[in-house]
Design a protein around this motif. Structure first.
Motif, PDB file in Angstrom:
ATOM      1  N   TRP A  36       0.853  -1.175   0.000  1.00  0.00           N
ATOM      2  CA  TRP A  36       0.000   0.000   0.000  1.00  0.00           C
ATOM      3  C   TRP A  36       0.892   1.230   0.000  1.00  0.00           C
ATOM      4  CZ3 TRP A  36      -5.286   0.057  -0.034  1.00  0.00           C
ATOM      5  CH2 TRP A  36      -5.935   1.240   0.327  1.00  0.00           C
ATOM      6  N   PHE A  37       0.681   2.140  -0.932  1.00  0.00           N
ATOM      7  CA  PHE A  37       1.490   3.353  -1.064  1.00  0.00           C
ATOM      8  C   PHE A  37       0.609   4.571  -0.820  1.00  0.00           C
ATOM      9  CE2 PHE A  37       3.618   0.117  -3.380  1.00  0.00           C
ATOM     10  CZ  PHE A  37       4.973   0.404  -3.281  1.00  0.00           C
ATOM     11  N   GLN A  38       1.161   5.559  -0.095  1.00  0.00           N
ATOM     12  CA  GLN A  38       0.409   6.766   0.216  1.00  0.00           C
ATOM     13  C   GLN A  38       1.396   7.915   0.391  1.00  0.00           C
ATOM     14  OE1 GLN A  38      -2.389   6.259   3.439  1.00  0.00           O
ATOM     15  NE2 GLN A  38      -1.933   8.295   4.213  1.00  0.00           N
ATOM     16  N   VAL A  39       1.052   9.083  -0.144  1.00  0.00           N
ATOM     17  CA  VAL A  39       1.887  10.272   0.012  1.00  0.00           C
ATOM     18  C   VAL A  39       1.973  10.611   1.496  1.00  0.00           C
ATOM     19  CG1 VAL A  39       2.058  12.732  -0.495  1.00  0.00           C
ATOM     20  CG2 VAL A  39       1.367  11.142  -2.274  1.00  0.00           C
ATOM     21  N   ARG A  40       3.169  10.937   1.951  1.00  0.00           N
ATOM     22  CA  ARG A  40       3.389  11.146   3.377  1.00  0.00           C
ATOM     23  C   ARG A  40       2.848  12.488   3.887  1.00  0.00           C
ATOM     24  NH1 ARG A  40       9.185  10.839   6.480  1.00  0.00           N
ATOM     25  NH2 ARG A  40       8.333  10.632   8.559  1.00  0.00           N
ATOM     26  N   ALA A  41       3.122  13.573   3.207  1.00  0.00           N
ATOM     27  CA  ALA A  41       2.850  14.907   3.741  1.00  0.00           C
ATOM     28  C   ALA A  41       1.542  15.518   3.261  1.00  0.00           C
ATOM     29  CB  ALA A  41       4.005  15.835   3.371  1.00  0.00           C
ATOM     30  N   SER A  42       0.690  14.743   2.617  1.00  0.00           N
ATOM     31  CA  SER A  42      -0.519  15.318   2.055  1.00  0.00           C
ATOM     32  C   SER A  42      -1.591  14.250   1.919  1.00  0.00           C
ATOM     33  CB  SER A  42      -0.205  15.903   0.677  1.00  0.00           C
ATOM     34  OG  SER A  42      -1.366  16.358   0.051  1.00  0.00           O
ATOM     35  N   ARG A  43      -2.801  14.710   1.789  1.00  0.00           N
ATOM     36  CA  ARG A  43      -3.885  13.780   1.443  1.00  0.00           C
ATOM     37  C   ARG A  43      -3.751  13.489  -0.040  1.00  0.00           C
ATOM     38  NH1 ARG A  43      -7.972  14.129   5.521  1.00  0.00           N
ATOM     39  NH2 ARG A  43      -9.331  13.003   4.122  1.00  0.00           N
ATOM     40  N   GLY A  44      -4.332  12.432  -0.468  1.00  0.00           N
ATOM     41  CA  GLY A  44      -4.269  12.159  -1.898  1.00  0.00           C
ATOM     42  C   GLY A  44      -4.482  10.698  -2.184  1.00  0.00           C
ATOM     43  N   SER A  45      -4.027  10.309  -3.329  1.00  0.00           N
ATOM     44  CA  SER A  45      -4.315   8.967  -3.782  1.00  0.00           C
ATOM     45  C   SER A  45      -3.513   7.936  -3.012  1.00  0.00           C
ATOM     46  CB  SER A  45      -4.008   8.840  -5.272  1.00  0.00           C
ATOM     47  OG  SER A  45      -2.619   8.844  -5.473  1.00  0.00           O
ATOM     48  N   ARG A  46      -4.039   6.741  -3.055  1.00  0.00           N
ATOM     49  CA  ARG A  46      -3.350   5.580  -2.527  1.00  0.00           C
ATOM     50  C   ARG A  46      -3.221   4.596  -3.669  1.00  0.00           C
ATOM     51  NH1 ARG A  46      -6.279   8.591   0.319  1.00  0.00           N
ATOM     52  NH2 ARG A  46      -6.019   8.776   2.537  1.00  0.00           N
ATOM     53  N   PHE A  73      -1.158  11.603  -8.459  1.00  0.00           N
ATOM     54  CA  PHE A  73      -2.578  11.829  -8.193  1.00  0.00           C
ATOM     55  C   PHE A  73      -2.827  12.461  -6.826  1.00  0.00           C
ATOM     56  CE2 PHE A  73      -2.805   8.712 -11.628  1.00  0.00           C
ATOM     57  CZ  PHE A  73      -3.677   9.378 -12.460  1.00  0.00           C
ATOM     58  N   SER A  74      -1.826  13.142  -6.296  1.00  0.00           N
ATOM     59  CA  SER A  74      -1.970  13.851  -5.028  1.00  0.00           C
ATOM     60  C   SER A  74      -1.890  15.363  -5.292  1.00  0.00           C
ATOM     61  CB  SER A  74      -0.845  13.441  -4.073  1.00  0.00           C
ATOM     62  OG  SER A  74       0.364  14.088  -4.413  1.00  0.00           O
ATOM     63  N   PRO A  75      -2.211  16.175  -4.294  1.00  0.00           N
ATOM     64  CA  PRO A  75      -2.072  17.623  -4.462  1.00  0.00           C
ATOM     65  C   PRO A  75      -0.618  18.069  -4.680  1.00  0.00           C
ATOM     66  CG  PRO A  75      -3.507  17.129  -2.605  1.00  0.00           C
ATOM     67  CD  PRO A  75      -2.915  15.830  -3.052  1.00  0.00           C
ATOM     68  N   LEU A  76       0.338  17.202  -4.423  1.00  0.00           N
ATOM     69  CA  LEU A  76       1.755  17.544  -4.579  1.00  0.00           C
ATOM     70  C   LEU A  76       2.274  17.220  -5.979  1.00  0.00           C
ATOM     71  CD1 LEU A  76       3.057  16.272  -1.123  1.00  0.00           C
ATOM     72  CD2 LEU A  76       2.324  18.571  -1.762  1.00  0.00           C
ATOM     73  N   ARG A  77       1.391  17.033  -6.915  1.00  0.00           N
ATOM     74  CA  ARG A  77       1.740  16.647  -8.286  1.00  0.00           C
ATOM     75  C   ARG A  77       2.792  17.562  -8.905  1.00  0.00           C
ATOM     76  NH1 ARG A  77      -2.645  16.002 -13.056  1.00  0.00           N
ATOM     77  NH2 ARG A  77      -3.374  14.484 -11.570  1.00  0.00           N
TER      78      ARG A  77
END
Length: 117
Positions: A18-28, A57-61
């Motif tokens: 399972w992968f998820q951006v650390r510092a922001s909400r967003g896709s998994r 696919f996160s706000p940090l794109r």
């Protein structure tokens, strides 16, 4: 129950990552390692591609580099308000993702398949 909340309960198995951006909400992103019985570990290239997709696919794109946490799917919240969330303390590792690589991979795949530009 909405479909988005049920997905983490229905699909991942323990060996999946399972992968998820650390510092922001967003896709998994779920890397299905359980689909291949002969695969004991995920290939680094596949893990990097999954991290790149989560970042894209996160706000940090628009950032050049994005930290992405990963763990096996057993450590992802399955109940309550944090369904599908990965806690920082439960991560197995951290990858530096490059969102622009996900866009490049998509373009290359489209070119290979003959998609019109």
């Amino acid at each position: 129950v909405c479909v988005r909340r049920r997905l983490p309960l229905l699909f991942p198995l323990g060996a999946d990552l399972w992968f998820q951006v650390r510092a922001s909400r967003g896709s998994r992103v779920l890397l299905r390692t359980s689909m291949r019985r002969d695969l004991t570990r995920s290939h680094r290239e596949c893990m990097e591609a999954a991290a790149d997709l989560a970042a894209y696919f996160s706000p940090l794109r628009r950032h050049g580099e994005v930290e992405v946490m990963y763990t096996d799917s057993r450590h992802v919240a399955k109940r309550g308000g944090r369904v599908g969330q990965l806690k920082d303390g439960k991560k197995i590792g951290l990858l530096t993702a490059h969102p622009e690589r996900a866009a490049l991979l998509a373009r290359e795949a489209q070119d290979e398949q003959g998609w019109p530009v």
